[in-house]
Design an enzyme around this catalytic site. Sequence first.
Site, PDB file in Angstrom:
ATOM      1  CD  GLU A  41      43.827  42.721  40.276  1.00 37.01           C
ATOM      2  OE1 GLU A  41      44.369  42.375  39.194  1.00 37.01           O
ATOM      3  OE2 GLU A  41      43.137  41.946  40.970  1.00 37.01           O
ATOM      4  NE  ARG A  45      44.538  43.644  31.773  1.00 37.68           N
ATOM      5  CZ  ARG A  45      43.383  43.982  31.235  1.00 37.68           C
ATOM      6  NH1 ARG A  45      43.285  44.129  29.929  1.00 37.68           N
ATOM      7  NH2 ARG A  45      42.316  44.198  31.984  1.00 37.68           N
ATOM      8  CB  THR A  69      48.471  42.967  34.877  1.00 42.71           C
ATOM      9  OG1 THR A  69      47.057  42.803  34.882  1.00 42.71           O
ATOM     10  CG2 THR A  69      49.024  42.257  33.645  1.00 42.71           C
ATOM     11  CE  LYS A 129      44.311  37.084  38.552  1.00 48.24           C
ATOM     12  NZ  LYS A 129      44.890  38.241  37.840  1.00 48.24           N
TER      13      LYS A 129
END
Length: 320
Positions: A41, A45, A69, A129
């Site tokens: 993943e 960010r 993110t 998640k």
Amino acid sequence: MNEVLKKLQAIGLIPVIKIEDIDKAVPLAKALCDGGLPCAEITFRAAGADKAIAAITAALPEMLVGAGTVLTCEQVDAAVKAGAKFIVSPGLNPRVVKYCVEKGIPVTPGCSNPSDIEQAIELGLEVVKFFPAESIGGIKAIKAMSAPYSQMKFIPTGGINAQNMKEYLAFNKILACGGSWMVKEDLIKEGKFAEITALARQAVQEMLGFELAHIGINANDEGEAERSAGMFSALFGWKMKNGNSSIFAGTEVEMMKTPGLGRNGHIGVKTNSMLRAVSYLKMMGFEFNEDSAKYNDKGELTALYLKEEISGFAVHLVQK
């Protein structure tokens, strides 16, 4: 369930990566694959996350790469254009989730309470998640909160490490765990990819938990099986247990009443997860005797033999 999510479940661990130097993206991805974790993943960010995803998917098309993110629909487009196969968000933004669902892109938004989960269900999701996992109660919170939602599965992320991942993965509603302990920022920055491979391999072995279950020995007939089991019992004090096709001496030795698979017998190896163990070994190039598969009443795989013998012994995996 979506095929991408099924693949993530079979892998079990999702390295969560922040890549600031694009040149390190491909070597890092190769290090993870070499360690038995062909997925990642890549978090948005860091600037240039889409470039890192594009570089990895071009160099390693077999690797399952997603974007993390992701906060906006524009980021979804950038991630998918770069080759991302799934989207992860820290929270549940209905606009972003609907956008992904409409485009057929697997998305796992962050959820931390029943209201979030019910909103995810309303949006048609089967997997979310659970973030930040350890800070909001960890596996105990997931078990308590998930009870009313029988079809929902979770990807806990945040505070997951080598010490607590097995407790999470042992719960049947955990699809996979996300973590960064095997891809620490300092190791990436310093280019210590061999250490990343070692950490990934260690994580996989801890997750799978391979242990010797028993050794099966082929006897010519029931009489020989009984005599041999009796000798093991007399030698080591192991209690004999007579079954339909074999006699156990303790749990360590199984004497077959008639020759079974394997020239000399078989070796049973326990694992924490048949699904993940079989997936991992297939990725390593091993083949299985699919006709030997055994399932429980839920349709879950419980035992499976490898195709090749080792020194005259057939080898099979068995669910702990």
